[in-house]
Design a protein around this motif. Structure first.
Motif, mmCIF file in Angstrom:
data_model
loop_
_atom_site.group_PDB
_atom_site.id
_atom_site.type_symbol
_atom_site.label_atom_id
_atom_site.label_comp_id
_atom_site.label_asym_id
_atom_site.label_seq_id
_atom_site.Cartn_x
_atom_site.Cartn_y
_atom_site.Cartn_z
ATOM 1 N N HIS A 69 -8.202 5.442 13.145
ATOM 2 C CA HIS A 69 -8.040 6.563 12.269
ATOM 3 C C HIS A 69 -7.098 6.373 11.231
ATOM 4 C CE1 HIS A 69 -10.116 9.684 14.572
ATOM 5 N NE2 HIS A 69 -9.527 8.947 15.975
ATOM 6 N N ALA A 70 -7.176 4.986 10.673
ATOM 7 C CA ALA A 70 -6.206 4.514 9.706
ATOM 8 C C ALA A 70 -6.016 5.381 8.402
ATOM 9 C CB ALA A 70 -6.571 3.180 9.208
ATOM 10 N N GLY A 71 -7.295 5.975 7.855
ATOM 11 C CA GLY A 71 -6.749 6.620 6.797
ATOM 12 C C GLY A 71 -6.082 7.939 7.037
ATOM 13 N N VAL A 73 -3.870 8.229 9.359
ATOM 14 C CA VAL A 73 -2.397 7.715 9.607
ATOM 15 C C VAL A 73 -1.800 7.520 8.567
ATOM 16 C CG1 VAL A 73 -1.153 6.110 10.728
ATOM 17 C CG2 VAL A 73 -3.259 6.695 11.706
ATOM 18 N N THR A 74 -2.483 6.946 7.475
ATOM 19 C CA THR A 74 -1.917 6.646 6.081
ATOM 20 C C THR A 74 -1.463 8.000 5.362
ATOM 21 O OG1 THR A 74 -3.242 4.580 5.973
ATOM 22 C CG2 THR A 74 -2.177 5.744 3.772
ATOM 23 N N ARG A 75 -2.401 9.015 5.753
ATOM 24 C CA ARG A 75 -2.044 10.262 4.944
ATOM 25 C C ARG A 75 -0.699 11.000 5.320
ATOM 26 N NH1 ARG A 75 -7.624 10.486 5.116
ATOM 27 N NH2 ARG A 75 -8.686 10.926 2.926
ATOM 28 N N VAL A 76 -0.245 10.643 6.472
ATOM 29 C CA VAL A 76 0.907 11.102 6.748
ATOM 30 C C VAL A 76 2.123 10.690 6.042
ATOM 31 C CG1 VAL A 76 1.771 9.682 8.479
ATOM 32 C CG2 VAL A 76 2.181 11.935 8.956
ATOM 33 N N LEU A 77 1.921 9.712 5.301
ATOM 34 C CA LEU A 77 2.631 8.989 4.430
ATOM 35 C C LEU A 77 3.332 10.180 3.110
ATOM 36 C CD1 LEU A 77 4.356 6.728 3.088
ATOM 37 C CD2 LEU A 77 2.572 6.140 1.994
ATOM 38 N N VAL A 78 2.478 10.891 2.971
ATOM 39 C CA VAL A 78 2.730 11.986 2.007
ATOM 40 C C VAL A 78 3.816 13.019 2.140
ATOM 41 C CG1 VAL A 78 1.995 13.743 0.329
ATOM 42 C CG2 VAL A 78 0.759 11.875 0.390
ATOM 43 N N PRO A 79 3.945 13.703 3.396
ATOM 44 C CA PRO A 79 4.901 14.423 3.736
ATOM 45 C C PRO A 79 6.272 13.658 4.133
ATOM 46 C CG PRO A 79 3.052 14.720 5.545
ATOM 47 C CD PRO A 79 2.701 13.822 4.236
ATOM 48 N N LEU A 80 6.054 12.558 4.657
ATOM 49 C CA LEU A 80 7.173 11.812 4.913
ATOM 50 C C LEU A 80 7.908 11.126 3.624
ATOM 51 C CD1 LEU A 80 6.239 9.804 8.244
ATOM 52 C CD2 LEU A 80 7.564 11.763 8.015
ATOM 53 N N LEU A 81 7.073 10.842 2.832
ATOM 54 C CA LEU A 81 7.648 10.457 1.323
ATOM 55 C C LEU A 81 8.404 11.399 0.813
ATOM 56 C CD1 LEU A 81 4.905 8.214 -0.316
ATOM 57 C CD2 LEU A 81 7.327 7.747 -0.143
ATOM 58 N N GLY A 82 7.844 12.651 1.129
ATOM 59 C CA GLY A 82 8.577 14.069 0.493
ATOM 60 C C GLY A 82 10.176 14.028 1.087
ATOM 61 N N ALA A 83 10.051 13.593 2.081
ATOM 62 C CA ALA A 83 11.182 13.681 3.086
ATOM 63 C C ALA A 83 12.302 12.666 2.909
ATOM 64 C CB ALA A 83 11.136 13.832 4.755
ATOM 65 N N VAL A 84 11.831 11.522 2.645
ATOM 66 C CA VAL A 84 12.764 10.261 2.509
ATOM 67 C C VAL A 84 12.952 9.717 1.276
ATOM 68 C CG1 VAL A 84 12.571 9.860 4.868
ATOM 69 C CG2 VAL A 84 11.179 8.496 3.070
ATOM 70 N N GLY A 85 12.030 10.326 0.293
ATOM 71 C CA GLY A 85 12.045 9.901 -1.191
ATOM 72 C C GLY A 85 12.234 10.840 -1.935
ATOM 73 N N ILE A 86 11.929 10.968 -3.340
ATOM 74 C CA ILE A 86 12.001 12.080 -4.363
ATOM 75 C C ILE A 86 10.482 12.304 -5.146
ATOM 76 C CG2 ILE A 86 13.017 12.882 -6.485
ATOM 77 C CD1 ILE A 86 15.249 10.704 -5.916
ATOM 78 N N PRO A 87 9.744 13.297 -4.744
ATOM 79 C CA PRO A 87 8.574 13.820 -5.637
ATOM 80 C C PRO A 87 8.808 13.764 -6.910
ATOM 81 C CG PRO A 87 8.906 15.125 -3.719
ATOM 82 C CD PRO A 87 10.512 14.521 -4.013
ATOM 83 N N SER A 137 -6.671 0.836 5.823
ATOM 84 C CA SER A 137 -7.454 1.594 4.897
ATOM 85 C C SER A 137 -6.979 1.665 3.552
ATOM 86 C CB SER A 137 -6.866 2.997 5.492
ATOM 87 O OG SER A 137 -7.715 4.309 4.701
ATOM 88 N N THR A 138 -8.412 1.602 2.765
ATOM 89 C CA THR A 138 -8.198 1.393 1.481
ATOM 90 C C THR A 138 -8.487 2.905 0.827
ATOM 91 O OG1 THR A 138 -10.779 1.115 1.230
ATOM 92 C CG2 THR A 138 -9.077 -0.768 1.094
ATOM 93 N N TRP A 139 -8.413 4.098 1.648
ATOM 94 C CA TRP A 139 -8.743 5.466 1.213
ATOM 95 C C TRP A 139 -8.040 6.429 2.143
ATOM 96 C CZ3 TRP A 139 -9.756 6.556 -3.819
ATOM 97 C CH2 TRP A 139 -9.938 8.040 -4.023
ATOM 98 N N PRO A 140 -6.719 7.124 1.847
ATOM 99 C CA PRO A 140 -6.376 7.075 0.498
ATOM 100 C C PRO A 140 -5.899 5.851 -0.324
ATOM 101 C CG PRO A 140 -4.709 8.042 1.786
ATOM 102 C CD PRO A 140 -6.002 7.696 2.709
ATOM 103 N N VAL A 141 -5.805 5.699 -1.473
ATOM 104 C CA VAL A 141 -5.271 4.640 -2.199
ATOM 105 C C VAL A 141 -3.762 4.897 -2.340
ATOM 106 C CG1 VAL A 141 -5.155 3.180 -4.314
ATOM 107 C CG2 VAL A 141 -7.426 3.975 -3.382
ATOM 108 N N VAL A 142 -2.870 3.773 -1.700
ATOM 109 C CA VAL A 142 -1.436 3.918 -1.693
ATOM 110 C C VAL A 142 -1.035 2.565 -2.485
ATOM 111 C CG1 VAL A 142 0.781 4.026 -0.637
ATOM 112 C CG2 VAL A 142 -1.314 5.161 0.042
ATOM 113 N N THR A 143 -0.184 2.728 -3.822
ATOM 114 C CA THR A 143 -0.023 1.785 -4.488
ATOM 115 C C THR A 143 1.606 1.652 -4.808
ATOM 116 O OG1 THR A 143 -2.197 2.066 -5.755
ATOM 117 C CG2 THR A 143 -0.262 0.807 -6.934
#
Length: 223
Positions: A69-71, A73-87, A137-143
């Motif tokens: 379920h790599a795609g 799994v990758t999607r959980v990056l968005v809420p975590l980015l909001g927690a440890v980074g700056i939107p 996973s290549t989708w979503p695309v994370v760059t």
């Protein structure tokens, strides 16, 4: 209507990989991003029945990674980015409608944004798997635009807009607004206006990233 969403986050990339296997409490992190959690919960209900954002984040934070379920799994990056980074998108994502998504790379090239053209829609982030490995996973695309690339992009935007430089609309030839078959888009004027607004957003995102941070772009939606 087919569309893609692009979100931007400023973050020290080391912080992302430090999360994997850290054992942190997912509720403490996800509580900062309730909207992103709700969106991912809705998506998971259709793609991975029985899985929730909190459970998925808990697995990643425990170091349990499911390549099947790599795609998602990758999607959980968005809420975590909001927690440890700056939107950096100020609640205003970039929405690419139908064939407009296809025009961006040649538009960047035509405008002299060559670094951005080379990185756009390129999956170069393996998170949460080891850094430097192939993304599962290549989708979503994370760059990731790492600091050196980000500095180059900022300089290219500056050269385009500084000293009374051209507005996006005036700088873009009609020839770049084509679909996958090379045919002109139906309404080039609307496409030009939409792209101009989005390029202004991208330039603002780049300017908001503090020195030493990376800009992480996440593209999701219809492929």
């Amino acid at each position: 209507m087919s569309e893609r969403e692009v979100l931007g986050f400023s973050v020290a990339a080391d912080r992302l990989w430090a999360l994997v296997g850290s054992g942190q409490d997912p509720d403490d992190l996800l509580g900062k991003e309730p909207g992103a959690v709700a969106d991912l919960d809705f998506h998971l209900a259709h793609t991975w029945p029985g899985m929730t954002t909190a459970q998925l984040a808990g697995d990643v934070l425990a170091g349990r990674l499911d390549e099947q379920h790599a795609g998602d799994v990758t999607r959980v990056l968005v809420p975590l980015l909001g927690a440890v980074g700056i939107p950096v998108y100020d609640q205003q994502a970039i929405w690419l409608q139908e064939t407009m998504a296809l025009a961006w790379r040649p538009v960047f090239t035509a405008l002299g944004l060559t670094t951005l053209a080379g990185l756009w829609e390129t999956s170069n982030v393996a998170w949460p798997w080891p850094r430097g490995t192939q993304p599962r996973s290549t989708w979503p695309v994370v760059t990731e635009l790492a600091p050196p690339a980000l500095a180059a992009v900022a300089a290219e935007f500056g050269a385009l807009t500084g000293s009374g430089g051209p507005e996006w609309q005036a700088a873009l030839p009609d020839a770049v607004f084509v679909d996958t078959d090379g045919d002109p888009l139906d309404d080039i004027d609307d496409a030009r206006e939409e792209l101009a607004e989005h390029l202004d957003l991208l330039a603002a995102w780049v300017a908001r990233v503090p020195a030493g941070d990376s800009l992480i772009l996440v593209m999701d939606g219809d492929q």
